[in-house]
Design a protein around this motif. Structure first.
Motif, PDB file in Angstrom:
ATOM      1  N   UNK A 629       3.342  14.520   7.182  1.00 24.47           N
ATOM      2  CA  UNK A 629       2.240  13.716   6.137  1.00 24.47           C
ATOM      3  C   UNK A 629       1.444  13.028   6.956  1.00 24.47           C
ATOM      4  N   UNK A 630       0.205  13.110   6.565  1.00 24.96           N
ATOM      5  CA  UNK A 630      -0.707  12.010   7.336  1.00 24.96           C
ATOM      6  C   UNK A 630      -1.592  11.408   6.277  1.00 24.96           C
ATOM      7  N   UNK A 631      -1.475  10.114   6.166  1.00 29.58           N
ATOM      8  CA  UNK A 631      -2.233   9.396   4.998  1.00 29.58           C
ATOM      9  C   UNK A 631      -3.149   8.400   5.590  1.00 29.58           C
ATOM     10  N   UNK A 632      -4.407   8.123   5.285  1.00 28.90           N
ATOM     11  CA  UNK A 632      -5.176   7.303   5.562  1.00 28.90           C
ATOM     12  C   UNK A 632      -5.492   6.588   4.274  1.00 28.90           C
ATOM     13  N   UNK A 633      -5.546   5.230   4.359  1.00 28.77           N
ATOM     14  CA  UNK A 633      -5.953   4.410   3.325  1.00 28.77           C
ATOM     15  C   UNK A 633      -6.663   3.214   3.578  1.00 28.77           C
ATOM     16  N   UNK A 634      -7.616   2.909   2.512  1.00 31.96           N
ATOM     17  CA  UNK A 634      -8.644   1.646   2.612  1.00 31.96           C
ATOM     18  C   UNK A 634      -7.868   0.754   1.798  1.00 31.96           C
ATOM     19  N   UNK A 635      -7.944  -0.580   2.051  1.00 32.43           N
ATOM     20  CA  UNK A 635      -7.229  -1.425   0.714  1.00 32.43           C
ATOM     21  C   UNK A 635      -8.162  -2.709   0.972  1.00 32.43           C
ATOM     22  N   UNK A 636      -8.573  -3.140  -0.250  1.00 31.31           N
ATOM     23  CA  UNK A 636      -9.220  -4.157  -0.250  1.00 31.31           C
ATOM     24  C   UNK A 636      -9.111  -5.139  -1.448  1.00 31.31           C
ATOM     25  N   UNK A 637      -8.744  -6.499  -1.111  1.00 28.32           N
ATOM     26  CA  UNK A 637      -8.568  -7.459  -1.926  1.00 28.32           C
ATOM     27  C   UNK A 637      -9.539  -8.547  -1.945  1.00 28.32           C
ATOM     28  N   UNK A 638      -9.832  -8.933  -3.235  1.00 28.79           N
ATOM     29  CA  UNK A 638     -10.996  -9.904  -3.100  1.00 28.79           C
ATOM     30  C   UNK A 638     -10.870 -10.997  -4.139  1.00 28.79           C
ATOM     31  N   UNK A 639     -11.179 -11.981  -4.284  1.00 31.13           N
ATOM     32  CA  UNK A 639     -11.280 -12.846  -5.382  1.00 31.13           C
ATOM     33  C   UNK A 639     -12.711 -13.289  -5.689  1.00 31.13           C
ATOM     34  N   UNK A 640     -13.140 -13.352  -6.908  1.00 35.16           N
ATOM     35  CA  UNK A 640     -14.631 -13.750  -7.013  1.00 35.16           C
ATOM     36  C   UNK A 640     -14.617 -14.454  -8.288  1.00 35.16           C
ATOM     37  N   UNK A 641     -15.551 -15.404  -8.007  1.00 38.97           N
ATOM     38  CA  UNK A 641     -15.816 -16.434  -9.387  1.00 38.97           C
ATOM     39  C   UNK A 641     -14.668 -16.912  -9.922  1.00 38.97           C
ATOM     40  N   UNK A 652      -6.924   9.289   1.215  1.00 36.21           N
ATOM     41  CA  UNK A 652      -6.673  10.710   1.506  1.00 36.21           C
ATOM     42  C   UNK A 652      -5.342  11.123   2.344  1.00 36.21           C
ATOM     43  N   UNK A 653      -4.697  12.277   1.942  1.00 33.83           N
ATOM     44  CA  UNK A 653      -3.493  12.447   2.664  1.00 33.83           C
ATOM     45  C   UNK A 653      -3.427  13.982   2.534  1.00 33.83           C
ATOM     46  N   UNK A 654      -2.600  14.404   3.795  1.00 38.17           N
ATOM     47  CA  UNK A 654      -2.380  15.771   3.960  1.00 38.17           C
ATOM     48  C   UNK A 654      -0.859  15.869   4.164  1.00 38.17           C
ATOM     49  N   UNK A 655      -0.322  16.783   3.326  1.00 32.46           N
ATOM     50  CA  UNK A 655       1.025  16.899   2.915  1.00 32.46           C
ATOM     51  C   UNK A 655       1.476  18.361   3.296  1.00 32.46           C
ATOM     52  N   UNK A 656       2.408  18.639   4.201  1.00 27.42           N
ATOM     53  CA  UNK A 656       2.997  19.983   4.228  1.00 27.42           C
ATOM     54  C   UNK A 656       4.238  20.115   4.598  1.00 27.42           C
ATOM     55  N   UNK A 657       4.936  20.911   3.748  1.00 26.41           N
ATOM     56  CA  UNK A 657       6.428  21.011   3.779  1.00 26.41           C
ATOM     57  C   UNK A 657       6.769  22.461   3.824  1.00 26.41           C
ATOM     58  N   UNK A 658       7.743  22.540   4.860  1.00 25.89           N
ATOM     59  CA  UNK A 658       8.217  23.994   4.946  1.00 25.89           C
ATOM     60  C   UNK A 658       9.658  23.935   4.616  1.00 25.89           C
TER      61      UNK A 658
END
Lengths: 1157, 495
Positions: A629-641, A652-658
């Motif tokens: 499995x190959x996973x790529x993530x972007x995460x963002x944390x913000x506080x405003x006002x 996105x992820x790619x997952x392969x099982x045999x």
């Protein structure tokens, strides 16, 4: 000092500080400020702030300086530890801004001639200048001596009243601990030093001397709201959740002595039903919120450190090698390496796993080292003694002889010749006090940049049957490194090797029924037999027959993952992770030539024609699982006002099982004991293989939005493109949302002393199940081979042919779920709980659906059936006692689940029909005769037959002592079509749950956990009961069945006469399988530090744990839990019948010692 | 420390870099493993031969229970031994049941099974036609493979027709759906008429006759001669006696080279040696061997012989003039034996007797062609010719019939009347082909139909429960009708 905190810590600390600030400002305004009303004209200058930001006191000075002509005079040490403050965009008066900054540090100012002089404030009450300070330093640790990083340390002039969140105090200055738990802060005499940390109880002490170093130990907090919970591709605080999520920590996992972690869930999680056996290394079935699959295992998706795993892969090939001998995939993770287990139940929480989440998701997180922690070595040794929880009570030898003598009279056969022995076969095959040793060594620690964890484990478990052994060796290592301030890299490797050596002894029911009047060995020292010959082999006793079969299953699993996390800009992180899981199983099962199974298999496999001599058979199988499995993530944390928090992740992820299984069988060995390797065989036969594959390309995302801690919103979506879905439905989209309202943060409840938390949440969404064979949408041709069959072999050619009609539209099974919950915490968090209602409707279940015979096949797979589950889950917990020396935390949960097969639409579960699947009934319901009485005389039977259209009322009503079944449809006779009633469903109790308790008294801690199931029926399967009396084999019978069997002297008997055909599924054999089980009880003693110090130990604990200690039930068999469970036998549709074939549950006592250096 | 972290990061990046290409395979490019895409599976001579073996397997494996239908309808199987498949007793009672459940529905499964063989043949026909001739060892090799596929299709359509269609009535609309293309969806089509069905069968058989291989040692495949034999049989079923007679005559007249009547009757059924596969009399038979046996669900565990039926053939006699001629000498008695589940049919392997490893399903053997000729020749002329009589007697002589003109197991005399001759042929077929494919049932129906159902020769005179001609054929399973959206019409009296 500079250190890096994780997201959550940063977030929390800020929040905490903000609360302190707000509180302070509020108090300041009402008290201090009102005492100093002088507002000079020039102080009212408007200072412009161009954006919302967090600034330091020094920056405030700079800001005012830049917009006015003021100068500042101050002593740098006064503002050295000043906390930063939050300012909003807009205009603010200079004096307000100054107060905001200075009040925090107990300072005030004088204003003369454009010069601001910053000075110590007067004590608000004493009216004297606030005291001078002196530096102190120290460490903060938990009670096990682990440093607590990121703890908030502050100094205050007022004694804190309660926990920090309720503080109404003046906070003078604050700081945080580093990763070694160290802190430095300026203190003043008679002030208070307070420490708070997530997951721990608030601690404070008065500063009464000039002591410069402090060693503060924080106790773990019961405030579960601050717990950080992993939710798939990220984590969140329990209090910010909008869905149904439950976490089990390592401490609770330890309470159940098990090879695999799923058993630790017994009774712990509302809505989750766990059933298992005592067979070493096997899988327990975990059903989350009812059965929602007709075909398929109904098991959750397991995600171990980010790598998803299905327990039972589904292949297109029906020869079923993958359903056969295989090791439990969960053996790839050792329970001692587990930090916690999180169960995601509702659509909002599980939705991030899209097409695989319909049965819920179980996320397993393994232990890792801590940055800044000193190296710690922990060694533990556990010794367990195991015995079967229950056994059967058979007739004694004398009763046995009496029984057969009597039956011989009834059947008109000669009285058999009996032996003189009195053998208890259950005892002969039992390995009494089976030993299980478990050694564990781990090392963990870290510098400020790197942390590591290494552990090794050796286990040697005997099973409760003779000559069964389970050995296990595992190794785990992981590390994380901060390469730069922005880049973190980590890896983990995990190796597990298990060797399961067994024979064919797996049930006391079967082996225990061997005739008791003969001994194990005859005078010549040979194994005895019953005198019966089957397919050419004598029926040898279980010790000599099943006990001499040799099965060997060796499994090797390697799990690895590597990740890198990079902070692209502040709060925006990119994470890439590559994971792989590989399992190899090697199966070698040898059936000696003298076994009946060898004779049968030889005949079936055409190894020899009838009348030939049986030969030994070695069956080998090699299983391979490859998952990357190959996973790529972007995460963002913000506080405003100020009040808005946004936490988003997209990936996105790619997952392969045999999964592949390869089998071959060998026969014709020179002997049955030594020369049994393939090279010694004379014949190879039935080479076979099975293959299941799956690949997923996915895009997913989740947004958590939090407004002022009052309103929480979670939006989740995942799109899966899968090899399992037909060309018309290649991509499935699975959206969900969750909403939560923290009512306790509303003004009308904010000051309510009673209520600490009151959260209402609603979630809804869609998940799927994709555990179906790959490429069902494509017409394929393949070779078919089978045991002595080889259907596509013709005229010397090994041909191939079309495998069914393809279905372009095949797709996931779809589950729509609605979940409404109320969470609460009352009386200073002493009582907490949740009440949840859910409704889960699953549609498009894949069944074999009839198609026109013109297509060459009678059915194909299509999405047609509907199943629904709904219910209530209630959890109530709290600290019954909470004081310094003694605490008792108790938690009770109960779940009510209704399950129903809504529509089958002509579909069929398997080629063999719809066993246990009936429209309008819960999955697994078995049907049978409704017994209204027993025929006591032939005249009764004749009368019934006379009224029957076929001349026979019931084919199993033949002689007095047989049951009379109800003729429901009134046609004058019993027929399977019209006269069957639902007997039992076996899977869905009226309610079930657990009661879990943790107590501690000084250095002792105690836990006990009950699990209960109420309102569950099972049909005791009569196949091997008294159905037929075999005077050749002369098997023994269960006393309960014999005593309750009909005889002319016992006309009101519960059961029919021995030998009756009425011993088949019917209402008389239904028994109440409700039970209450004391699953675990443990007592631990932490050796006091006074002793530890002498041995240079930082921690040592002695513990005694017992599992399955008590079973309260009213079941006709010995154990209402009796189930057949193998690795591929988790689907539980047949749990409604109990033939006694299940591996017994095991009562165990474990003595453990854990030492930490 | 810094070094280590650098190494780790480099290794990680390299690892991810190396694996990502492999990992990020788009779903649509992932290939099926260990199975062949049907669209490309058949692409040269070798793969075509493997697919052909698969098609024969379908014919051998799946419809095995269906071979019991005529045996049961005609009373050859014992009513007491077939309880475990519900439809078999209903066939025995001549009231074929129409089960609504899937999973135990022989009427449904049998039809699907024969269509499966047709479908396998259709994939071959479509794909082999597209393969370049150069991919075959010879041009004839390609045609021979095609001929076998056409033969499987013709045979299966014919069997479907005689189980589920009004095969005896060429003007009937109750034919069966002809499937001539590979099946790629669950769609169903309406039934063809009986005439259309026959036309297609003949057309396919013509291809077999024209392009099929010559008969050789291997009779496990459909050859040209078997195509002719089958064509003769189809004509007989249609009532085209002239064509049936001429087609059969050509085969009988050419016998002697690569084929001919087996020297002895019993060696055709010696399951202990594969010599039976090469017996000169076999024109086409499906083979089973120890490791790839024919399913034992035809007789074996499913049914046993009806002892009364066996007795009527083995002890029955016909009086012709002054002669009392026995139907049989020992053909019935030597191919039956009392067994555990009733009287066994020894023409197939018996799993309870040792050494029996070889099995044949006798789809076409020369003795039947002789008898087809005898009947068709008589019916086409309304008289018993010497050739017709010789054909009948040839089969009897092979089994030991004497020509003394006395009583006993004798040849039939030239004085035999036309009607007695037809009856003698029918009985001869019942004895000679007993327990093979149930030919006696179709003979009964044909004889009844020849002079109109309900008058003259009547099936019910031989099988008392067979009074309703509508029940001479099976129903279309309700399941298949429903699944096909009722596009097929049900046979009369089964709605």
């Amino acid at each position: 000092m500079k250190f890096k905190l994780t997201n959550v810590f940063v977030y929390d600390k800020r929040r905490l500080l903000k609360v302190m600030m707000k509180t302070f400002i509020f108090l300041f305004c009402t008290t201090v400020f009102s005492l100093n009303p002088k507002v000079g004209f020039s102080q009212s200058a408007e200072i412009k702030i161009y954006e919302d930001k967090i600034i330091s006191v020094e920056e405030i000075f700079e800001l005012i300086k830049s917009q006015t002509e003021y100068n500042f005079v101050f002593r740098p040490e006064h503002i050295q530890n000043a906390p930063e403050i939050y300012v909003k965009k807009g205009d603010i008066k200079a004096y307000v801004l100054l107060k905001k900054g200075l009040d925090m540090i107990g300072c005030t100012y004088d204003f003369t001639d454009n010069t601001v002089i910053v000075k110590r404030k007067l004590h608000p009450i004493l009216k004297i200048p606030i005291q001078d300070t002196f530096p102190i330093e120290g460490t903060v640790q938990d009670k096990n001596g682990n440093p607590i990083p990121g703890a908030t340390v502050f100094v205050t002039s007022e004694e804190p009243a309660q926990g920090i969140d309720q503080a109404r105090d003046f906070i003078t200055r604050g700081t945080s601990t580093d990763f070694d738990g160290r802190f430095k802060i300026d203190a003043s005499l008679n002030y208070y030093l307070g420490v708070s940390a997530i997951g721990h109880k608030f601690n404070y002490q008065k500063i009464t001397s000039n002591k410069a170093t402090y060693s503060i130990v924080l106790e773990e907090s019961e405030d579960r709201l601050e717990e950080v919970v992993v939710v798939g591709y990220g984590s969140t605080r329990k209090k910010d959740l909008t869905g149904s999520v439950t976490t089990i920590d390592a401490k609770e996992v330890e309470q159940i002595k098990t090879q695999t972690v799923e058993r630790a869930l017994y009774g712990k999680v509302p809505g989750v039903m766990v059933t298992g056996t005592g067979q070493p290394g096997t899988t327990a079935s975990v059903i989350i919120r009812g059965l929602s699959q007709i075909n398929g295992d109904n098991q959750p998706l397991y995600v171990i450190d980010g790598i998803p795993m299905n327990i039972n892969p589904n292949s297109r090939d029906s020869n079923g090698l993958l359903q056969g001998s295989r090791s439990n995939p969960l053996l790839s993770i050792n329970p001692t390496d587990i930090e916690n287990v999180t169960v995601l139940k509702d659509a909002s929480a599980a939705g991030i796993y899209g097409s695989r989440a319909a049965n819920g998701v179980i996320i397993i997180t393994t232990k890792r080292g801590r940055k800044g922690a000193k190296p710690r070595v922990t060694f533990s040794v556990n010794t367990t003694i195991q015995n079967p929880q229950t056994k059967y009570e058979f007739l004694s030898a004398d009763e046995y002889k009496e029984f057969y003598t009597e039956q011989a009279g009834i059947y008109g056969v000669p009285v058999p010749t009996f032996g003189t022995a009195d053998t208890d076969w259950q005892e002969e095959i039992q390995n009494e006090n089976a030993l299980w040793n478990d050694y564990n060594l781990s090392l963990s620690g870290g510098s400020d940049k790197i942390n590591y964890y290494v552990s090794a484990n050796v286990q040697n478990q005997e099973a409760v049957f003779i000559n069964n052994k389970f050995k296990r060796y595992s190794f785990a290592a992981n590390m994380d490194a901060d390469v730069t301030d922005k880049l973190t890299v980590g890896m983990a490797i995990n190796y597990n090797n298990s060797i399961d050596q067994s024979n064919d002894l797996s049930s006391f029911r079967y082996a225990g029924a061997f005739r008791p009047d003969i001994p194990v060995f005859d005078e010549a020292g040979e194994y005895t037999d019953s005198g019966y010959v089957i397919f050419g082999n004598p029926d040898i006793n279980p010790v000599g027959q099943d006990g001499r079969v040799r099965n060997n299953l060796e499994s090797k699993a390697i799990r690895t993952n590597v990740y890198a996390e990079f902070e692209i800009i502040k709060n925006l992180k990119f994470r890439t992770q590559f994971g792989s899981n590989q399992t190899n199983d090697d199966v070698n099962n040898f059936l000696p030539s003298f076994t009946i199974q060898a004779a049968l298999d030889g005949l079936n496999g055409n190894l020899f024609a009838s009348g030939g001599t049986p030969v030994g058979i070695l069956s080998t199988q090699f299983n391979k699982t490859k998952n990357i499995i190959f996973t790529n993530t972007l995460s963002y944390l913000t506080k405003f006002k100020e009040d808005h928090t946004l936490n988003a992740v997209a990936g996105i992820s790619w997952d392969k099982t045999e999964n592949e299984a390869v089998g071959a069988n060998y026969a014709g060995f020179p002997d049955d004991f030594v020369l049994i390797n393939p090279a010694s065989s004379s014949q190879v036969f039935n080479g076979n293989s099975d293959f299941a594959q799956k690949a997923l390309n996915s895009v997913f995302g989740r947004i958590n939005y939090n407004y002022d801690d009052k309103y929480l919103l979670t939006l989740t979506g995942r799109a899966d493109r899968s090899t399992q879905f037909g060309e018309d439905n290649r991509t499935g989209f699975f959206p969900s949302f969750g909403l939560a309202w923290n009512m306790h943060n509303e003004n009308f409840l904010k000051d309510n002393a009673l209520i600490n938390q009151l959260k209402l949440r609603v979630s809804a969404g869609r998940t799927g199940n994709d555990n179906l064979p790959a490429f069902l949408f494509r017409p394929v041709m393949a070779v078919e081979s089978g045991f002595g069959d080889n259907p596509t072999q013709y005229n010397g050619l090994n041909g191939f042919r079309l495998q069914g009609v393809s279905n372009q539209e095949i797709r996931w099974e779809q589950t729509d779920q609605l979940d409404i919950g109320l969470e609460f915490s009352l009386f200073n968090n002493r009582v907490n709980g949740e009440i949840v209602w859910f409704d889960k409707s699953t549609s498009d279940l894949i069944l074999l659906t009839p198609i026109s015979a013109q297509t060459g096949f009678s059915s194909f797979y299509s999405n047609i059936a509907d199943v629904s589950n709904s219910g209530w889950e209630i959890l109530l917990g709290g600290d019954i006692i909470r004081n310094e020396n003694f605490s008792w935390n108790s938690s009770f949960n109960i779940s009510f689940i209704d399950s129903n097969v809504d529509a089958l639409k002509g579909g069929q579960a398997s080629a063999f029909g719809n066993f246990g699947v009936t429209e309008g009934y819960p999955l697994g319901t078995v049907f049978g005769r409704d017994i209204i009485g027993t025929a006591n005389t032939q005249a009764e039977i004749d009368a019934l037959n006379a009224g029957a259209p076929d001349g026979q009322y019931d084919t199993s009503l033949l002689a007095p002592g047989d049951f009379i079944a109800r003729d429901i449809d009134g046609d004058g006779q019993y027929t399977a079509e019209g006269d069957q009633i639902p007997l039992a469903d076996g899977n869905i109790p009226d309610y079930f749950g657990g009661w879990n308790n943790n107590l501690s008294y000084k250095n002792f801690d105690l836990s006990f956990n009950f699990q209960y199931v109420q309102g569950l029926d099972k049909v005791r399967n009569g196949d091997e009961f008294l159905r037929s009396i075999n005077f050749q084999r002369m098997q023994n019978y269960i006393r309960h069945d014999v005593v309750n069997a009909w005889s002319p002297d016992n006309l009101d008997a519960k059961y029919p006469r021995p030998g009756s055909n009425s011993w088949s599924s019917n209402s008389r054999f239904v028994s109440d399988a409700s039970y209450i089980s004391l699953r675990s009880a443990a007592i631990g003693y932490n050796i006091p530090s006074s002793i530890l110090d002498k041995f240079n130990l930082s921690n040592a604990k002695l513990s005694l744990t017992g599992n399955n200690l008590l079973l309260i039930h009213n079941y006709d068999g010995p154990n209402p839990e009796s189930v057949l469970r193998g690795v591929s036998n988790t689907s539980s549709q047949s749990s409604a019948s109990d033939g006694g074939w299940g591996y017994p549950n095991v009562t165990s006592f474990t003595l453990g010692l854990t030492v930490t250096f | 420390m810094k070094k280590i972290t650098t190494y780790i990061s480099i290794i990680s990046v390299v690892l991810i870099g190396l694996t990502s290409c492999e990992l990020t395979t788009p779903i649509d490019e992932i290939e099926l493993a260990y199975q062949l895409d049907a669209e490309t599976a058949i692409n040269d001579e070798a793969s075509a031969r493997l697919a052909l073996a698969g098609a024969y397997s379908s014919l051998k494996e799946e419809p095995s229970f269906m071979l019991l239908v005529p045996e049961a309808l005609s009373g050859a199987v014992s009513p007491g031994t077939s309880f475990y498949r519900l439809e078999i007793p209903s066939w025995i009672a001549n009231q074929p049941l129409n089960l609504e459940e899937a999973g135990d529905n022989l009427t449904y499964d049998g039809m699907a099974a024969l269509y499966r063989a047709i479908n396998d043949a259709n994939w071959l026909i479509e794909k082999v036609a597209d393969i370049d001739d150069a991919n075959f060892t010879s041009a004839s090799a390609k045609n021979e493979i095609l001929a076998e596929a056409y033969g499987i299709r013709a045979l299966s359509h014919f069997y479907l027709l005689r189980y589920y269609g009004q095969w005896y009535d060429t003007s009937s609309e109750y034919g069966i759906t002809l499937r001539l293309e590979p099946i790629r969806s669950g769609e169903a089509f309406p039934r063809n008429t009986v005439a259309e069905t026959y036309t297609q069968i003949h057309s396919d058989l013509d291809f077999v006759i024209a392009n099929g291989a010559d008969i050789t040692g291997n009779r496990g495949g459909l050859n040209s001669l078997a195509g002719s034999a089958l064509k003769a049989k189809v004509y007989l079923y249609q009532g085209d006696y002239t064509m049936a007679a001429s087609t059969a005559k050509a085969i009988v007249d050419d016998a002697g080279g690569s084929y001919g009547l087996s020297p002895t009757f019993l060696e055709l059924f010696d399951n202990t040696t594969d010599a039976m596969f090469y017996n000169s009399e076999i024109l086409f038979g499906l083979r089973g061997v120890l490791q790839a046996p024919v399913p034992n669900t035809r007789w074996g565990f499913a049914v046993g012989y009806n002892d009364a039926y066996v007795a009527s053939l083995s002890t029955g006699t016909m009086t012709v003039g002054a002669q009392t001629i026995n139907y049989d000498s020992n053909r019935m008695s030597s191919t039956t034996s009392p067994g555990f589940f009733g009287t066994n049919n020894l023409k197939y392997t018996n799993i309870f007797s040792s050494g029996e490893e070889f099995d044949l399903i006798y789809h076409s053997r020369l003795a039947e062609v002789y008898l087809i000729y005898a009947e068709a020749a008589a019916r086409s002329t309304g008289a018993v010719s010497s050739d017709a009589l010789a054909a009948l007697n040839a089969v009897r002589i092979r089994s030991g019939a004497t020509t003394t003109g006395g009583d006993g197991f004798e040849t039939y005399p030239a004085t035999i009347s036309y009607d007695a001759f037809l009856e003698a042929v029918r009985i001869e077929k019942s004895v000679e082909l007993a327990g093979e494919l149930g030919e006696q049932w179709f003979d009964l129906v044909r004889y009844d139909w020849a002079d109109g159902f309900g008058s003259g020769f009547q099936v019910s005179d031989y099988k008392s429960s067979a009074t309703d001609p509508n029940k001479f054929i099976l129903p279309y399973s309700l399941l298949t009708l429903e699944a096909g959206g009722r596009i097929e019409i049900q046979n009369p009296s089964y709605e």
